[in-house]
Design an enzyme around this catalytic site. Structure first.
Site, mmCIF file in Angstrom:
data_model
loop_
_atom_site.group_PDB
_atom_site.id
_atom_site.type_symbol
_atom_site.label_atom_id
_atom_site.label_comp_id
_atom_site.label_asym_id
_atom_site.label_seq_id
_atom_site.Cartn_x
_atom_site.Cartn_y
_atom_site.Cartn_z
ATOM 1 N N ASP A 194 0.853 -1.185 0.000
ATOM 2 C CA ASP A 194 0.000 0.000 0.000
ATOM 3 C C ASP A 194 0.893 1.240 0.000
ATOM 4 O O ASP A 194 2.109 1.131 0.167
ATOM 5 C CB ASP A 194 -0.990 -0.013 1.168
ATOM 6 C CG ASP A 194 -0.355 0.177 2.535
ATOM 7 O OD1 ASP A 194 0.865 -0.078 2.672
ATOM 8 O OD2 ASP A 194 -1.058 0.572 3.475
ATOM 9 N N TYR A 243 2.999 4.744 0.723
ATOM 10 C CA TYR A 243 3.674 5.353 1.876
ATOM 11 C C TYR A 243 2.660 6.217 2.625
ATOM 12 O O TYR A 243 1.820 6.883 2.007
ATOM 13 C CB TYR A 243 4.826 6.229 1.416
ATOM 14 C CG TYR A 243 5.959 5.500 0.722
ATOM 15 C CD1 TYR A 243 6.712 4.532 1.385
ATOM 16 C CD2 TYR A 243 6.303 5.807 -0.596
ATOM 17 C CE1 TYR A 243 7.764 3.883 0.754
ATOM 18 C CE2 TYR A 243 7.362 5.162 -1.235
ATOM 19 C CZ TYR A 243 8.089 4.200 -0.552
ATOM 20 O OH TYR A 243 9.119 3.566 -1.180
ATOM 21 N N PHE A 287 6.668 2.099 -4.338
ATOM 22 C CA PHE A 287 8.063 2.372 -3.974
ATOM 23 C C PHE A 287 8.541 3.764 -4.377
ATOM 24 O O PHE A 287 9.553 4.242 -3.861
ATOM 25 C CB PHE A 287 9.014 1.304 -4.531
ATOM 26 C CG PHE A 287 8.758 -0.074 -3.989
ATOM 27 C CD1 PHE A 287 9.131 -0.399 -2.687
ATOM 28 C CD2 PHE A 287 8.119 -1.032 -4.753
ATOM 29 C CE1 PHE A 287 8.874 -1.658 -2.165
ATOM 30 C CE2 PHE A 287 7.859 -2.301 -4.245
ATOM 31 C CZ PHE A 287 8.241 -2.606 -2.946
ATOM 32 N N HIS A 316 11.153 -9.089 0.789
ATOM 33 C CA HIS A 316 10.863 -7.664 0.640
ATOM 34 C C HIS A 316 12.133 -6.834 0.862
ATOM 35 O O HIS A 316 12.984 -7.211 1.676
ATOM 36 C CB HIS A 316 9.791 -7.251 1.650
ATOM 37 C CG HIS A 316 9.133 -5.952 1.337
ATOM 38 N ND1 HIS A 316 9.659 -4.745 1.728
ATOM 39 C CD2 HIS A 316 7.993 -5.669 0.646
ATOM 40 C CE1 HIS A 316 8.863 -3.774 1.303
ATOM 41 N NE2 HIS A 316 7.849 -4.298 0.639
#
Length: 229
Positions: A66, A68, A79, A187
């Site tokens: 989801d 930031y 990202f 991740h």
């Protein structure tokens, strides 16, 4: 909140979703959230990933969770952050791996438009979030819409899906690996990066897969000045 629609070929791909009950419920939820709370990204950038990377041009999908949840960060692409914003830790690690993999030195910004314009869909599973509350809009309906996008890309074929972390890897079940490629790793967050993300060489693997599909590789070198793109 006005009804924001996608302004390119994704509109046709996803149009049937916008008429479904879950999306109408999601829209009403978001209308209330945007009126009463601080929500990221702003409503005009919710579908930025789709706007920058039309369906017909998608060659790679980098799947996030989801947006930031801090000020001036999210702008609708996984990202990526707005120019002038401090580079978040996960993206710092992505840049470190990029340098290790391809020798590309990190730039001093986190604006990934150059990737998106080459066919890299920077897609989050959930497209909105409340200020300071990660995952606050999870389970509200976004997952059904973004799953449909993944499903349609899988049907199209010739796409490289980059799945980092368990949440992204779980989406692999809906991808047809007979005509697409999946590249997965832990991740890039500080909590997981040292458990297999570093050294996974995703960028060179993506380009190798694209060449096998008869596509041109991605130029992963971002411009020093984000205003250049």
């Amino acid at each position: 909140m006005t009804k924001i629609l996608i302004h390119d070929d994704w509109q046709a791909v996803l149009s049937t979703e916008f008429d479904k009950t879950y999306y109408k419920t999601l829209h009403q939820f978001l209308k209330s959230e945007y009126q009463t709370k601080t929500i990221y990204p702003d409503m005009y950038h919710i579908f930025q990933a789709f706007e920058w990377t039309p369906f017909a041009k998608v060659k790679v999908v980098i799947l996030g969770q989801d947006p930031y949840h801090g000020p001036n960060q999210a702008h609708g692409c996984s990202f990526s952050v707005m120019p002038g914003t401090k580079i978040p830790p996960s993206l710092v690690n992505i840049y470190k791996e990029l340098e290790s993999d391809l020798g590309i030195k990190p730039v001093n910004h986190g604006y990934l438009k150059h990737w998106a314009e080459q066919g890299v869909l920077l897609l989050n599973s959930v497209l909105t979030v409340e200020d300071g509350h990660a995952f606050s809009h999870r389970g509200k309906g976004w997952e059904q819409l973004t799953d449909k996008a993944i499903e349609k890309l899988s049907e199209k074929g010739g796409v490289v899906f980059v799945l980092w972390g368990n949440a992204a890897k779980a989406k692999g079940a809906m991808i047809d690996t007979t005509k697409n490629t999946i590249i997965s790793a832990p991740h890039p967050s500080p909590l997981a990066a040292y458990h297999g993300f570093f050294g996974s060489k995703p960028f060179s693997k993506v380009n190798q897969a694209l060449i096998q599909f008869g596509e041109s590789p991605i130029d992963w070198q971002l411009p020093e000045n984000p205003g250049e793109v």
